[in-house]
Design a protein around this motif. Structure first.
Motif, PDB file in Angstrom:
ATOM      1  N   UNK A  53      -6.314 -12.763  11.425  1.00 33.39           N
ATOM      2  CA  UNK A  53      -6.847 -14.063  11.974  1.00 33.39           C
ATOM      3  C   UNK A  53      -5.419 -15.048  12.098  1.00 33.39           C
ATOM      4  N   UNK A  82     -15.028 -19.659   4.872  1.00 34.57           N
ATOM      5  CA  UNK A  82     -14.250 -20.949   5.226  1.00 34.57           C
ATOM      6  C   UNK A  82     -15.169 -21.883   6.415  1.00 34.57           C
ATOM      7  N   UNK A  83     -15.922 -21.265   7.148  1.00 35.76           N
ATOM      8  CA  UNK A  83     -16.565 -22.087   8.169  1.00 35.76           C
ATOM      9  C   UNK A  83     -17.863 -22.551   7.367  1.00 35.76           C
ATOM     10  N   UNK A  84     -18.391 -21.886   6.662  1.00 35.12           N
ATOM     11  CA  UNK A  84     -19.664 -22.587   6.312  1.00 35.12           C
ATOM     12  C   UNK A  84     -19.763 -22.618   4.746  1.00 35.12           C
ATOM     13  N   UNK A  85     -18.723 -22.072   4.011  1.00 38.11           N
ATOM     14  CA  UNK A  85     -18.940 -22.687   2.392  1.00 38.11           C
ATOM     15  C   UNK A  85     -19.780 -21.380   1.495  1.00 38.11           C
ATOM     16  N   UNK A 114      -2.605 -14.171   9.306  1.00 43.69           N
ATOM     17  CA  UNK A 114      -3.265 -13.852   7.758  1.00 43.69           C
ATOM     18  C   UNK A 114      -4.276 -12.727   7.915  1.00 43.69           C
ATOM     19  N   UNK A 118      -9.868 -10.508   3.792  1.00 46.83           N
ATOM     20  CA  UNK A 118     -10.072  -9.524   2.927  1.00 46.83           C
ATOM     21  C   UNK A 118     -10.469  -8.210   3.550  1.00 46.83           C
ATOM     22  N   UNK A 119     -11.464  -8.105   4.471  1.00 41.19           N
ATOM     23  CA  UNK A 119     -11.880  -7.039   4.974  1.00 41.19           C
ATOM     24  C   UNK A 119     -11.031  -6.221   6.064  1.00 41.19           C
ATOM     25  N   UNK A 120      -9.708  -7.037   6.255  1.00 42.13           N
ATOM     26  CA  UNK A 120      -8.662  -6.325   7.054  1.00 42.13           C
ATOM     27  C   UNK A 120      -8.608  -7.105   8.633  1.00 42.13           C
ATOM     28  N   UNK A 121      -9.279  -8.121   8.817  1.00 44.47           N
ATOM     29  CA  UNK A 121      -9.476  -8.687  10.103  1.00 44.47           C
ATOM     30  C   UNK A 121      -8.077  -9.746  10.409  1.00 44.47           C
ATOM     31  N   UNK A 132      -8.687 -14.430  16.465  1.00 46.48           N
ATOM     32  CA  UNK A 132      -9.267 -13.598  15.228  1.00 46.48           C
ATOM     33  C   UNK A 132      -9.490 -12.147  15.737  1.00 46.48           C
ATOM     34  N   UNK A 162      -8.770  -6.417  -4.097  1.00 49.36           N
ATOM     35  CA  UNK A 162      -8.298  -6.272  -2.795  1.00 49.36           C
ATOM     36  C   UNK A 162      -7.832  -4.854  -2.390  1.00 49.36           C
ATOM     37  N   UNK A 176     -16.151  -4.995   1.081  1.00 48.68           N
ATOM     38  CA  UNK A 176     -15.971  -6.439   1.589  1.00 48.68           C
ATOM     39  C   UNK A 176     -16.663  -6.740   2.572  1.00 48.68           C
ATOM     40  N   UNK A 177     -17.553  -7.617   3.038  1.00 51.22           N
ATOM     41  CA  UNK A 177     -17.946  -8.099   4.285  1.00 51.22           C
ATOM     42  C   UNK A 177     -17.098  -8.407   5.332  1.00 51.22           C
ATOM     43  N   UNK A 178     -17.019  -7.568   6.789  1.00 52.09           N
ATOM     44  CA  UNK A 178     -16.109  -8.359   7.726  1.00 52.09           C
ATOM     45  C   UNK A 178     -16.474  -9.479   8.344  1.00 52.09           C
ATOM     46  N   UNK A 236     -13.000 -26.747  11.799  1.00 48.72           N
ATOM     47  CA  UNK A 236     -11.902 -26.233  11.183  1.00 48.72           C
ATOM     48  C   UNK A 236     -12.500 -25.764   9.908  1.00 48.72           C
ATOM     49  N   UNK A 237     -13.445 -26.399   8.976  1.00 52.91           N
ATOM     50  CA  UNK A 237     -13.570 -25.903   7.592  1.00 52.91           C
ATOM     51  C   UNK A 237     -15.012 -26.135   7.363  1.00 52.91           C
ATOM     52  N   UNK A 238     -15.442 -25.792   6.101  1.00 54.18           N
ATOM     53  CA  UNK A 238     -16.742 -25.905   5.687  1.00 54.18           C
ATOM     54  C   UNK A 238     -17.019 -27.389   5.003  1.00 54.18           C
ATOM     55  N   UNK A 290     -13.283 -10.123  -6.136  1.00 49.22           N
ATOM     56  CA  UNK A 290     -12.683  -9.583  -5.008  1.00 49.22           C
ATOM     57  C   UNK A 290     -11.643  -8.523  -5.456  1.00 49.22           C
ATOM     58  N   UNK A 333     -10.575  -2.553  -2.030  1.00 47.72           N
ATOM     59  CA  UNK A 333     -11.287  -2.894  -0.868  1.00 47.72           C
ATOM     60  C   UNK A 333     -12.889  -3.138  -1.315  1.00 47.72           C
TER      61      UNK A 333
END
Lengths: 736, 109
Positions: free
Chosen positions: B30, A442-445, B22, B25-28, B59, A461, A477-479, B85-87, A459, A464
């Motif tokens: 946020x 979401x931050x860099x695309x 939320x 997908x890796x379980x963190x 997070x 889910x 899945x990368x953290x 906030x977003x890409x 993915x 995993x």
């Protein structure tokens, strides 16, 4: 060419070389050998098994240098003349070495030097302790209890297939064996277990009756029929009665289906209605069962043979009728190695054997429709649904600017609610398994991509994992995002796993099943889920094409096609045809009983002519328009294609090879043949290999065939061929 | 400038929108919530009032216990860094990514 005193044996040996090899007969054998027997021959530094194709009085090789056959493995030809002829035709037509074609048409058990004898089958039987055990002994293992009960009802033991059909997998068998309850025994193979008395045939509607009459009237002569029947029109009943007539005339019938998954329900119907046990041939069987079925077909003891693609090669003692069900299905074409179409092969064979062949589908391929129009096939239409069922109504749902809940539009959700409230079942079709087709930072695309393919990772889910649906590689899945480190990675788009969650949220009280490759990995799971769907225990059925093919769900009143847009803008010229077939096939799952069905198709392109036409006028009208388009564009069935593919880990090697192959074409007669490429394949990198292709298009099939016959066999002589894996695909079903 | 230029912000305010959490997908986990900041600051040698809302991202599991205790009007001190906030390039909106969150009691205010 030299004349020799001894007979020269011309042997097809499994090798990539486009030629036969000459040998001398073994000294001890004086009787003439007939084509179709297997022989063991010295080949290079080892021995291999080949098939005698012809005998000759002369050889191009100095007879003093010819080697002798080590051993003749069969006393009579294993392959009858028609199969040998078909192999020779197919090897020439599909440009594949005859030795490999012939090796491939034998059951695995006969590719070596084993004798062609019926083998005992292994059956699982309860031991004395097992017979005396009760389900109370395994209260904590319900699967074992069920298996125990099942086996107690089968005192003569069960074959692996029977157990599989009953959903009893190997781990349960191991568990029961470990308790000393179960043992294996070898039972002499009983080829045809006669079963119950055949049930009475239902009465046919006029179209069905006319079709049966036409097919039975063509007895003992070649005629291709295109049985074009809307879903629910009773094609299977036509097959059954045509088969019954064929069996009554003391002939064998061969039925080909595109997928193993479709065999169990056909088997059940064949057993019930015809009262005989069909011989089954598909790749999911063990070697000895497959061998037994093959030998029974060849000996004529099996009267009805049901199988997948490779069953088109089974020898028959008294062939009487061929049937290809779902003839439009792309799985009928082998997609690797020897790339043949089981349907087209069987049409050739029907001609050779002088028997009728029926190609059945609710959505016939444009090729077959064209053949019917040209008068090569007889067109048998079943325009009406059999019995009380009425045709479902199709409607497009415009989802532009709609807020979608994991791909479900508010309108679709509202319709689902209505049908569920009225007691109907709902089937949702989404041809995309996994949770989401894309994982995005979401931050860099950044997008998670396969390292080895030009593809996004999907993915999953629940497991995993990120999986590549093209090469099968997977990773955790990368953290965090590997580019910027942000933890906020988001799934984009919806696969069946994600839609399942949305459905649980929207309809918490409604039981549902999800049927796709992931949810049915365990043995017996698919049968289990399908049973839940058919019984009506599950009210929402969500699935991929696994759910769409052939299975009948009489309680389904609403079908939702979640995404129709994938096929609208594809690079493949057949994508439109596939989409139309898929929509109609999925739609056909609904409204089979008294309740009329409703079919809703979500799309972002509600004005697309293909969709509009399909919804308004149905598949036949679509086919007419699509055929006109193909004719204008000079594409199949109005032209013939051959696709030369090449791939290699070296990024430049495939194009180098294709350019060399193309340069070689320049030295040949290309009148009436167009050359497209070399170009990178639509998915250029796959499983770490770079892929490219060269397409040949010709109006005239014979011209193309003549060119291929000169060109293909010597492609392996090109220097650049050594660095690539290449293949030729005649009549390719897709251009990827 | 430093090799890693400074990006530290400490701010106090009242929680105006409860956290929505939320899980990646890796379980963190946020969590996302807004605070309203109100203060008096000096500018051009004069004092002025400052008042704005700011989006907070929290997070990781370590921040979850304090996030779970937040309620509307909870006074908090958040320390963290600013990030987009977003890409998408048109998004110039920034959010404060919390590294620590402290719920203030009256003595701290």
């Amino acid at each position: 060419m030299r004349l020799v005193s001894e007979t020269i044996l011309r042997i097809a040996v499994p090798s990539p070389l486009f030629r036969l090899f000459d040998y001398l007969p073994p000294r001890e054998i004086t009787a003439p050998l007939h084509p179709g027997v297997r022989v063991q021959v010295p080949f290079g530094r080892s021995r291999t098994v080949g098939i005698l194709v012809a005998t000759s009085r002369s050889s191009e090789i100095d007879p003093a240098r010819l080697k002798r056959v080590h051993a003749v493995l069969d006393t009579e030809p294993l392959l009858p003349a028609d199969i040998l002829a078909m192999a020779q035709w197919a090897a020439a037509y599909y440009q594949h070495p005859l030795g490999e074609v012939l090796a491939g048409c034998l059951p695995v058990a006969l590719r070596g030097d084993q004798s062609a004898e019926v083998r005992g089958t292994t059956v699982w039987c309860l031991t004395h302790t097992g017979i005396e055990a009760t389900t109370a002994d395994c209260t904590r293992a319900p699967q074992q209890a069920r298996a125990l009960e099942f086996l107690q009802h089968h005192p003569d033991g069960c074959s692996r297939e029977q157990l599989n059909e009953a959903g009893i997998g190997p781990h349960i068998l191991r568990a029961l064996s470990a308790r000393g309850w179960l043992e294996t025994r070898t039972r002499a193979a009983t080829l045809i277990a006669s079963s119950a008395v055949p049930s009475a045939a239902p009465s046919l509607n006029p179209a069905q009756a006319a079709a049966v009459d036409a097919i039975t009237a063509a007895r003992d002569q070649y005629q291709s029929f295109l049985l074009d029947g809307v879903t629910g029109s009773g094609k299977t009943e036509v097959y059954l009665q045509a088969i019954a007539a064929c069996l009554a005339a003391d002939r064998q019938a061969l039925v080909i289906v595109p997928e193993i998954g479709l065999t169990p329900q056909l088997l059940t119907r064949f057993r019930q209605r015809l009262g005989i046990e069909p011989a089954v041939l598909h790749s999911g069987m063990n070697e000895s069962d497959r061998l037994n079925a093959w030998l029974a077909a060849r000996a004529g003891t099996a009267r009805l043979i049901l199988g997948t693609r490779s069953a088109a090669w089974v020898p028959l003692a008294q062939p009487g009728l061929f049937i290809v069900d779902e003839e439009h299905d792309a799985s009928l074409k082998q997609q690797e190695g020897f790339r043949y179409s089981a349907r087209d092969l069987l049409v050739w064979r029907a001609h050779r054997d002088g028997v009728p062949i029926v190609l059945g589908s609710a959505t016939p391929s444009l090729e077959s429709l064209h053949n019917a129009r040209q008068g090569r096939y007889r067109h048998l239409s079943l325009p009406e649904r059999a019995g009380v069922a009425s045709a479902p109504s199709l409607r497009l749902l415009d989802v532009r600017n709609q807020k979608l809940d994991e791909g479900l539009s508010p309108a679709l959700l509202a319709h689902m609610r209505k049908h569920l409230d009225q007691g109907g079942q709902v089937l949702l079709f989404l041809n995309r398994r996994g949770f989401a087709p894309t994982l995005l930072c979401h931050a860099c695309g950044w997008v998670a991509e396969c390292r080895r393919c030009d593809a996004h990772l999907t993915l999953h889910q629940r497991h995993r994992l990120l999986r590549c649906h093209h090469c099968g590689s997977q990773q955790p899945i990368p953290v965090q995002c590997p580019t910027c480190g942000c933890a906020d990675l988001r799934p984009l788009g919806a696969g069946t796993e994600r839609v399942e969650q949305a459905l649980e949220r929207n309809f918490p009280a409604v039981p549902q099943v999800r049927i796709d490759r992931d949810s049915t990995r365990r043995k017996g799971r698919l049968e289990d889920l399908l049973a839940q769907a058919t019984r009506g225990d599950a009210r929402i059925l969500l699935g991929t094409q696994m759910l769409a093919k052939g299975h009948h769900f009489p309680g389904v009143t609403l079908v939702g096609i979640m995404e129709a847009d994938q096929g609208l803008f594809s690079a493949d010229f057949r994508a439109g045809e596939r989409l139309a077939q898929m929509v109609i096939q999925v739609a056909g799952r609904s409204g089979r009983a008294e309740r009329p069905g409703e079919v809703l198709i979500q799309t972002h392109h509600p004005d697309h002519p293909l969709l509009l036409q399909l919804v308004a006028a149905g598949y036949p009208a679509f086919a007419v328009a699509a055929l006109a388009e193909r004719e204008a564009a000079g594409l199949p069935p109005f032209s013939n294609l051959a696709l030369l593919r090449a791939e290699a880990t070296d990024a430049r090697a495939p194009e180098q090879f294709l350019y060399a192959a193309s340069a070689d074409l320049d030295t040949r007669t290309l009148t009436g043949i167009e050359r497209w490429g070399p170009v990178p394949s639509p998915m250029e990198r796959r499983a770490g290999r770079t892929r490219a292709q060269l397409l040949l298009v010709a109006r005239d099939r014979k011209r193309l065939q003549r060119l291929l016959a000169e060109w293909v066999p010597q492609l392996s002589n090109l220097k650049s061929a050594r660095k690539v894996r290449w293949s030729i695909d005649v009549d390719p079903v897709d251009l990827f | 400038m430093n090799e890693n230029p400074a990006n530290v912000l400490v701010i106090e305010g009242l929680v105006v929108q409860l956290p929505e959490t939320r899980v990646s997908p890796a379980g963190i986990p946020i969590s996302r919530f807004n605070i309203e900041h109100q203060s008096v600051c000096a500018e051009a040698g004069m004092s002025r009032e400052v008042r704005f809302k700011l989006g907070i991202v929290a997070s990781g599991k370590d921040l979850q216990s304090v996030v779970g205790m937040l309620s509307t009007d909870s006074p908090v001190r958040v320390q963290g860094f600013m990030a987009r906030a977003g890409y998408r390039s048109d998004e110039n909106r920034l959010l404060l990514h919390a590294q620590s969150i402290q719920i203030l009691n009256d003595a701290d205010r």
